[in-house]
Design a protein around this motif. Structure first.
Motif, PDB file in Angstrom:
ATOM      1  N   ARG A   1     -48.006  -4.373  51.624  1.00  0.00           N
ATOM      2  CA  ARG A   1     -46.674  -4.839  52.019  1.00  0.00           C
ATOM      3  C   ARG A   1     -45.711  -3.659  51.914  1.00  0.00           C
ATOM      4  NH1 ARG A   1     -45.812  -9.926  48.222  1.00  0.00           N
ATOM      5  NH2 ARG A   1     -46.036  -8.196  46.820  1.00  0.00           N
ATOM      6  N   PRO A   2     -44.610  -3.670  52.619  1.00  0.00           N
ATOM      7  CA  PRO A   2     -43.690  -2.519  52.633  1.00  0.00           C
ATOM      8  C   PRO A   2     -43.217  -2.094  51.233  1.00  0.00           C
ATOM      9  CG  PRO A   2     -43.083  -4.061  54.365  1.00  0.00           C
ATOM     10  CD  PRO A   2     -44.199  -4.695  53.569  1.00  0.00           C
ATOM     11  N   ILE A   3     -42.916  -3.018  50.382  1.00  0.00           N
ATOM     12  CA  ILE A   3     -42.436  -2.667  49.039  1.00  0.00           C
ATOM     13  C   ILE A   3     -43.553  -2.020  48.209  1.00  0.00           C
ATOM     14  CG2 ILE A   3     -42.872  -4.892  47.950  1.00  0.00           C
ATOM     15  CD1 ILE A   3     -39.689  -3.018  47.348  1.00  0.00           C
ATOM     16  N   GLU A   4     -44.769  -2.549  48.367  1.00  0.00           N
ATOM     17  CA  GLU A   4     -45.923  -1.960  47.658  1.00  0.00           C
ATOM     18  C   GLU A   4     -46.236  -0.573  48.206  1.00  0.00           C
ATOM     19  OE1 GLU A   4     -48.782  -4.974  48.482  1.00  0.00           O
ATOM     20  OE2 GLU A   4     -48.345  -6.086  46.640  1.00  0.00           O
ATOM     21  N   ASN A   5     -46.150  -0.440  49.510  1.00  0.00           N
ATOM     22  CA  ASN A   5     -46.411   0.847  50.145  1.00  0.00           C
ATOM     23  C   ASN A   5     -45.404   1.895  49.658  1.00  0.00           C
ATOM     24  OD1 ASN A   5     -47.898   2.464  52.060  1.00  0.00           O
ATOM     25  ND2 ASN A   5     -45.973   2.512  53.207  1.00  0.00           N
TER      26      ASN A   5
END
Length: 172
Positions: free
Chosen positions: A135-139
Motif C-alpha cells: 500500500r502507498p503508506i507501507e511503500n
C-alpha cells in the motif's frame, strides 16, 4: 621503538642486578657476579643488519666487538657465538617479515571492509525502489527505511575511511 625496548630491558636488568646485590650477602651467594656482571652503558647497544652480517664472517674478519651479554648465554667459542648470532638474526628477521605480512593483511582487510560498506549502500538503495504490492503508506515507510539504512552504511564507510586515512597505502 626498538631503542625504547632496549632501554626498558637495560633498566629491568639494572633493577634485578641491584636486587641481587642487596640479597647476595644474606643468601650467602658469592659467585653471582660472574654469571650476572654489572651492565655498563657501552654494553647496551643494538645490532644493525650490517653488524649482524659482519658477525657471521669467519676467519677473524670481525668488525664489531660483541658484548658479554651475547657471550653469557651462548658461550665464548667463536663458532658457537657466530652460529648463535646467525640464529638470533634469522629469528629477528623472520619476526620483522611476519609483522610486515600482518600489516599487509590488515590493510587488505580494511579495503574489504570499505568495499563491503559500498556494496551494502548500493544494496539498500536498490531496496528503496517502489514496491507495487505494498500500500502507498507501507511503500513510503519501506523506501524511507531503506534510505535510512543506506545512510547508516555510508556513515560507517566514511567513518572508517576517515580514521584509516592516516595509514599509508590504504587509501591509494
Amino acid at each position: 621503538m626498538m631503542q625504547k625496548k632496549i632501554d626498558t630491558s637495560a633498566t629491568e636488568y639494572h633493577i634485578a642486578w641491584a636486587s641481587l646485590s642487596a640479597l647476595a650477602e644474606p643468601l650467602f651467594e658469592i659467585d653471582w657476579k660472574t654469571k650476572f656482571p654489572m651492565l655498563k652503558k657501552e654494553d647496551v647497544c643494538r645490532m644493525t643488519e650490517d653488524q649482524a652480517a659482519s658477525e657471521s664472517i669467519s676467519e677473524g674478519q670481525r668488525l664489531v666487538s660483541i658484548s658479554w651479554i651475547w657471550k653469557q648465554h651462548y658461550g665464548t667459542r667463536e663458532e658457537e657465538l657466530s652460529d648463535a648470532m646467525c640464529i638470533e638474526w634469522c629469528k629477528a628477521h623472520a619476526h620483522a617479515n611476519q609483522w610486515s605480512e600482518e600489516v599487509e593483511l590488515l590493510q587488505e582487510e580494511m579495503h574489504h571492509v570499505l568495499a563491503f560498506f559500498d556494496w551494502h549502500v548500493a544494496w539498500w538503495v536498490e531496496c528503496a525502489t517502489s514496491k507495487t504490492w505494498l500500500r502507498p503508506i507501507e511503500n513510503e515507510g519501506a523506501v524511507a527505511y531503506a534510505h535510512w539504512q543506506a545512510a547508516i552504511q555510508r556513515m560507517m564507510h566514511d567513518h572508517c575511511s576517515s580514521i584509516w586515512s592516516v595509514i599509508p597505502g590504504l587509501m591509494a
